[in-house]
Each structure stands twice: as structure tokens, then as C-alpha cells.
Design a protein around this motif. Structure first.
Motif, PDB file in Angstrom:
ATOM      1  N   VAL A 179       0.827  -1.205   0.000  1.00  0.00           N
ATOM      2  CA  VAL A 179       0.000   0.000   0.000  1.00  0.00           C
ATOM      3  C   VAL A 179       0.864   1.259   0.000  1.00  0.00           C
ATOM      4  CG1 VAL A 179      -1.713   1.314   1.300  1.00  0.00           C
ATOM      5  CG2 VAL A 179      -1.918  -1.168   1.114  1.00  0.00           C
ATOM      6  N   THR A 180       1.906   1.293   0.833  1.00  0.00           N
ATOM      7  CA  THR A 180       2.749   2.487   0.891  1.00  0.00           C
ATOM      8  C   THR A 180       3.580   2.647  -0.374  1.00  0.00           C
ATOM      9  OG1 THR A 180       4.422   1.195   2.116  1.00  0.00           O
ATOM     10  CG2 THR A 180       2.880   2.537   3.403  1.00  0.00           C
ATOM     11  N   TYR A 181       3.907   1.545  -1.019  1.00  0.00           N
ATOM     12  CA  TYR A 181       4.609   1.635  -2.300  1.00  0.00           C
ATOM     13  C   TYR A 181       3.685   2.238  -3.354  1.00  0.00           C
ATOM     14  CZ  TYR A 181       7.392   0.140  -6.342  1.00  0.00           C
ATOM     15  OH  TYR A 181       8.134   0.116  -7.499  1.00  0.00           O
ATOM     16  N   GLU A 182       2.424   1.832  -3.333  1.00  0.00           N
ATOM     17  CA  GLU A 182       1.457   2.374  -4.285  1.00  0.00           C
ATOM     18  C   GLU A 182       1.223   3.864  -4.038  1.00  0.00           C
ATOM     19  OE1 GLU A 182      -2.285   3.827  -5.591  1.00  0.00           O
ATOM     20  OE2 GLU A 182      -2.034   3.150  -3.529  1.00  0.00           O
ATOM     21  N   ASP A 241       4.745   6.371  -0.210  1.00  0.00           N
ATOM     22  CA  ASP A 241       4.945   6.835   1.161  1.00  0.00           C
ATOM     23  C   ASP A 241       6.383   6.543   1.570  1.00  0.00           C
ATOM     24  OD1 ASP A 241       4.970   7.263   3.925  1.00  0.00           O
ATOM     25  OD2 ASP A 241       2.862   6.706   4.118  1.00  0.00           O
ATOM     26  N   GLN A 242       7.181   7.605   1.681  1.00  0.00           N
ATOM     27  CA  GLN A 242       8.606   7.443   1.932  1.00  0.00           C
ATOM     28  C   GLN A 242       8.918   6.929   3.338  1.00  0.00           C
ATOM     29  OE1 GLN A 242      11.130   7.929  -0.398  1.00  0.00           O
ATOM     30  NE2 GLN A 242       9.371   7.998  -1.776  1.00  0.00           N
ATOM     31  N   ARG A 243       7.948   6.978   4.229  1.00  0.00           N
ATOM     32  CA  ARG A 243       8.194   6.431   5.561  1.00  0.00           C
ATOM     33  C   ARG A 243       8.533   4.944   5.506  1.00  0.00           C
ATOM     34  NH1 ARG A 243       2.768   8.100   8.552  1.00  0.00           N
ATOM     35  NH2 ARG A 243       1.976   7.503   6.495  1.00  0.00           N
ATOM     36  N   THR A 295       8.906   3.106   2.016  1.00  0.00           N
ATOM     37  CA  THR A 295       9.688   2.769   0.824  1.00  0.00           C
ATOM     38  C   THR A 295      11.143   3.199   0.932  1.00  0.00           C
ATOM     39  OG1 THR A 295       8.972   4.824  -0.255  1.00  0.00           O
ATOM     40  CG2 THR A 295       7.659   2.846  -0.649  1.00  0.00           C
ATOM     41  N   SER A 296      11.427   4.266   1.697  1.00  0.00           N
ATOM     42  CA  SER A 296      12.813   4.711   1.828  1.00  0.00           C
ATOM     43  C   SER A 296      13.652   3.772   2.686  1.00  0.00           C
ATOM     44  CB  SER A 296      12.867   6.119   2.433  1.00  0.00           C
ATOM     45  OG  SER A 296      12.350   6.114   3.756  1.00  0.00           O
ATOM     46  N   LEU A 297      12.984   2.851   3.422  1.00  0.00           N
ATOM     47  CA  LEU A 297      13.713   1.925   4.287  1.00  0.00           C
ATOM     48  C   LEU A 297      14.224   0.703   3.533  1.00  0.00           C
ATOM     49  CD1 LEU A 297      11.388   1.922   7.436  1.00  0.00           C
ATOM     50  CD2 LEU A 297      13.342   3.406   6.944  1.00  0.00           C
ATOM     51  N   THR A 298      13.622   0.409   2.371  1.00  0.00           N
ATOM     52  CA  THR A 298      13.964  -0.813   1.641  1.00  0.00           C
ATOM     53  C   THR A 298      15.461  -0.948   1.359  1.00  0.00           C
ATOM     54  OG1 THR A 298      11.768  -0.942   0.648  1.00  0.00           O
ATOM     55  CG2 THR A 298      13.521  -2.152  -0.441  1.00  0.00           C
ATOM     56  N   PRO A 299      16.158   0.102   0.863  1.00  0.00           N
ATOM     57  CA  PRO A 299      17.594  -0.050   0.596  1.00  0.00           C
ATOM     58  C   PRO A 299      18.432  -0.273   1.847  1.00  0.00           C
ATOM     59  CG  PRO A 299      16.694   1.876  -0.549  1.00  0.00           C
ATOM     60  CD  PRO A 299      15.666   1.432   0.423  1.00  0.00           C
ATOM     61  N   CYS A 300      17.871   0.051   3.015  1.00  0.00           N
ATOM     62  CA  CYS A 300      18.632  -0.082   4.263  1.00  0.00           C
ATOM     63  C   CYS A 300      18.593  -1.495   4.829  1.00  0.00           C
ATOM     64  CB  CYS A 300      18.086   0.894   5.311  1.00  0.00           C
ATOM     65  SG  CYS A 300      18.096   2.617   4.818  1.00  0.00           S
ATOM     66  N   LEU A 301      17.723  -2.340   4.299  1.00  0.00           N
ATOM     67  CA  LEU A 301      17.505  -3.662   4.875  1.00  0.00           C
ATOM     68  C   LEU A 301      18.229  -4.735   4.082  1.00  0.00           C
ATOM     69  CD1 LEU A 301      13.692  -3.204   5.493  1.00  0.00           C
ATOM     70  CD2 LEU A 301      15.500  -3.096   7.209  1.00  0.00           C
ATOM     71  N   PRO A 302      18.927  -5.651   4.748  1.00  0.00           N
ATOM     72  CA  PRO A 302      19.698  -6.692   4.043  1.00  0.00           C
ATOM     73  C   PRO A 302      18.803  -7.768   3.448  1.00  0.00           C
ATOM     74  CG  PRO A 302      19.837  -7.029   6.416  1.00  0.00           C
ATOM     75  CD  PRO A 302      19.093  -5.730   6.214  1.00  0.00           C
ATOM     76  N   GLU A 321      -2.560   9.743   4.878  1.00  0.00           N
ATOM     77  CA  GLU A 321      -1.746  10.144   3.742  1.00  0.00           C
ATOM     78  C   GLU A 321      -1.129  11.512   3.958  1.00  0.00           C
ATOM     79  OE1 GLU A 321      -3.253   9.471  -0.197  1.00  0.00           O
ATOM     80  OE2 GLU A 321      -4.739   8.064   0.551  1.00  0.00           O
ATOM     81  N   ALA A 322      -1.724  12.331   4.815  1.00  0.00           N
ATOM     82  CA  ALA A 322      -1.164  13.655   5.052  1.00  0.00           C
ATOM     83  C   ALA A 322       0.176  13.582   5.758  1.00  0.00           C
ATOM     84  CB  ALA A 322      -2.140  14.490   5.890  1.00  0.00           C
ATOM     85  N   ASP A 323       0.418  12.435   6.437  1.00  0.00           N
ATOM     86  CA  ASP A 323       1.691  12.276   7.144  1.00  0.00           C
ATOM     87  C   ASP A 323       2.792  11.742   6.260  1.00  0.00           C
ATOM     88  OD1 ASP A 323       0.556  13.181   9.449  1.00  0.00           O
ATOM     89  OD2 ASP A 323       0.031  11.181  10.186  1.00  0.00           O
ATOM     90  N   SER A 324       2.462  11.406   5.016  1.00  0.00           N
ATOM     91  CA  SER A 324       3.462  10.827   4.121  1.00  0.00           C
ATOM     92  C   SER A 324       4.559  11.835   3.839  1.00  0.00           C
ATOM     93  CB  SER A 324       2.807  10.392   2.806  1.00  0.00           C
ATOM     94  OG  SER A 324       1.819   9.420   3.056  1.00  0.00           O
ATOM     95  N   PHE A 325       5.781  11.323   3.670  1.00  0.00           N
ATOM     96  CA  PHE A 325       6.926  12.168   3.393  1.00  0.00           C
ATOM     97  C   PHE A 325       7.196  12.184   1.905  1.00  0.00           C
ATOM     98  CE2 PHE A 325       7.895  10.718   7.759  1.00  0.00           C
ATOM     99  CZ  PHE A 325       7.883  11.954   8.363  1.00  0.00           C
ATOM    100  N   GLU A 326       7.421  13.332   1.358  1.00  0.00           N
ATOM    101  CA  GLU A 326       7.869  13.431  -0.018  1.00  0.00           C
ATOM    102  C   GLU A 326       9.382  13.363  -0.059  1.00  0.00           C
ATOM    103  OE1 GLU A 326       6.058  13.395  -2.644  1.00  0.00           O
ATOM    104  OE2 GLU A 326       4.161  13.402  -1.543  1.00  0.00           O
ATOM    105  N   GLU A 327       9.906  12.765  -1.085  1.00  0.00           N
ATOM    106  CA  GLU A 327      11.340  12.528  -1.167  1.00  0.00           C
ATOM    107  C   GLU A 327      12.139  13.816  -1.283  1.00  0.00           C
ATOM    108  OE1 GLU A 327      14.373   9.503  -3.472  1.00  0.00           O
ATOM    109  OE2 GLU A 327      12.313   9.730  -4.147  1.00  0.00           O
ATOM    110  N   THR A 328      11.496  14.897  -1.737  1.00  0.00           N
ATOM    111  CA  THR A 328      12.234  16.126  -1.990  1.00  0.00           C
ATOM    112  C   THR A 328      12.122  17.148  -0.872  1.00  0.00           C
ATOM    113  OG1 THR A 328      10.312  17.028  -3.152  1.00  0.00           O
ATOM    114  CG2 THR A 328      11.983  15.894  -4.477  1.00  0.00           C
TER     115      THR A 328
END
Length: 286
Positions: free
Chosen positions: A189-192, A195-197, A199-206, A228-235
Motif C-alpha cells: 500500500v505504501t509503495y502504491e 509513502d517514503q516512511r 519505501t525509503s527503508l527498503t535499501p537499508c535492509l539486508p 496520507e497527510a503524514d506521508s513524506f515526499e522525497e524532496t
């Protein structure tokens, strides 16, 4: 003529001992979940995490990283039913190596910002010196393995003494499967929603390969209590973004009437310091 029940009793005894050993190893796995969670929190950074990221990482520790250990331990005991002690030792070795890998990968990721994978291992074996890591660090990493083994022996002793933990082993697989489903549903759902809260964690996980899409993500995504208002934008430079740059406004104030300095910035990725000399790079050296 009576029926000889000794073989049946012997089989029951073997199965009972095997199940007891299996339940004990699952109890050891239960005690390792908080340790796995601590390692993952080190990877993603423990500061300024929202309730959603805490929920996500907790379910990952139990569901995603606990699931392969549960499967391997179960298979070992199924394949080695008469040899339950061998299965227990094999399970212990698997758990030690898995925890050791997570710890080692966490330190590697903290330094290099990439994870230990087959490509990294091949590169390290063929050309270790090019990594720029002193051999003392390698020896320290190898010395960490016996330390992990000692910790796991301690957990084995704890699991043996607490009957409550062994009773939890009976329902533990259900919690693992449920946690896996929750973690992946959150990621879908957050990928769709981008939501950077999460999706941004994926590269950090082994060794993490989450489910990224599902046909019902849009249809049922609104059922999850996500604001959704709490979602972080990447920029926007928020904590959930993958990069926070610049931290301040970029500007240069040249003195009045003075010519701006002529600055040339040369950036080379993975350039070894001993290659900067008159022979290898004469023009840059000059």
C-alpha cells in the motif's frame, strides 16, 4: 498371540524427543527476534521514526527475517526425525550464522552503504585490498563469530529454563505468518502511495525483496489506518527521505569588485589514493 507394541512405543519416544528438541529450538528463535529487531533498527536509523515505521520494522523482524529461520529449522527436524540432536545442532549453526551475517552486514552497510551479497563476497575474495578496509578490521569481524555463538548458547540456556517460552513455540509459526502478511501488506500500500516512511527503508535492509505491487492495492488500501497527510515526499528533506541535501541554502557572496574564484572540482568514485601520482595521472597530479 499378542501384538508387540515395543516398536510403536520406540517410535513414539523418538517423535516425542524430536518434538521436544524442535520446540526448544523454536523457543531459541523467539528469543532472537528482539536481537534481529535491534540490528534492523541500527540499519534504518533509530531516530525520528514514526509509529508506522516502528510497526513495519517490528513485523519485518518477526515475519520476514524470522520466516526463513523457522522454515529451515522445521525442515531440518522433519528430515532428521531420528537424529533430533543433529537437527538441533544444525539449527543452532544456522541461527548463529544468520545473526552473524546480519550483524556483519549492519557494520558494512554503516560504512559503505551497501549490503553483503554474492557480488560483494566475490569482490572481497578476489581483490580485498581495493576495498580500503584494513586487515585488522577483517580479523575483528572474524573474531565476532565466536562471540555470536556464545550469545546463542546463552539464549539456548534461557530457552531451556523457561517453560513459558517453550509453550509459545506452539503458536509462534502463526505469528510469523501473520507478521509477514502485515509487513508486506503495508509495503504494497505504501509503495502504491509512494509513502517514503516505508519505501525509503527498503535499501537499508539486508537481503530484502518486498512485494511491491498487487492488483487490489488501490481498492483495499483505504482500509488500512494510514494518514496520507503524514506521508513524506522525497524532496522535502524529511526524515523519511532517502537524501537530505542541501541542509542549508547554497550561495556565494563574492567581495564587491572582485572576480569570483576559478574553482574546478574533480570527483572520481572509488579512486585509490596510491593511483594519484605522476606516473598514473600526470595531468591531474600537475
Amino acid at each position: 498371540m499378542g501384538i508387540n507394541l515395543r516398536p510403536l512405543k520406540s517410535v513414539r519416544a523418538v517423535l516425542a524427543k524430536g518434538f521436544g528438541s524442535y520446540r526448544l529450538m523454536i523457543a531459541v528463535l523467539i528469543l532472537n527476534i528482539p536481537l534481529i529487531l535491534l540490528i534492523l533498527m541500527r540499519d534504518v536509523g533509530a531516530g525520528d521514526l514514526t509509529w508506522l515505521t516502528w510497526l513495519y520494522i517490528s513485523n519485518l523482524a518477526l515475519g520476514y527475517y524470522g520466516l526463513p529461520l523457522l522454515v529451515v529449522i522445521t525442515l531440518l527436524f522433519l528430515l532428521l526425525v531420528p537424529l533430533h540432536r543433529v537437527a538441533a545442532v544444525g539449527s543452532g549453526v544456522v541461527v548463529v550464522l544468520f545473526i552473524y551475517y546480519l550483524i556483519l552486514d549492519s557494520y558494512v552497510f554503516g560504512i559503505f552503504k551497501f549490503h553483503i551479497d554474492p557480488f560483494w563476497m566475490e569482490f572481497a575474495l578476489k581483490d580485498y585490498d581495493s576495498l580500503g578496509v584494513p586487515r585488522s578490521t577483517l580479523f575483528a569481524a572474524l573474531a565476532m563469530l565466536p562471540g555470536v555463538a556464545v550469545v546463542e548458547l546463552g539464549m539456548f540456556a534461557l530457552a531451556s529454563r523457561f517453560a513459558a517460552v517453550k509453550r509459545m513455540a506452539l503458536v509462534f509459526p502463526l505469528f510469523v505468518i501473520l507478521a509477514f502478511a502485515v509487513s508486506q501488506a503495508l509495503h504494497i500500500v505504501t509503495y502504491e502511495r509512494n509513502d517514503q516512511r516505508i519505501t525509503s527503508l527498503t535499501p537499508c535492509l539486508p537481503v530484502y525483496m518486498p512485494i511491491t505491487s498487487h492488483g487490489e492495492a488501490v481498492k483495499y488500501g483505504s482500509l488500512l489506518p494510514l494518514d496520507e497527510a503524514d506521508s513524506f515526499e522525497e524532496t522535502d528533506g524529511s526524515v523519511g527521505a532517502s537524501m537530505r541535501y542541501p541542509l542549508g541554502a547554497l550561495r556565494f557572496d563574492a567581495p564587491h569588485g572582485a572576480r569570483p574564484p576559478n574553482i574546478v572540482i574533480i570527483m572520481l568514485e572509488s579512486w585509490r589514493y596510491d593511483a594519484f601520482d605522476e606516473k598514473t595521472t600526470p595531468n591531474i597530479f600537475a
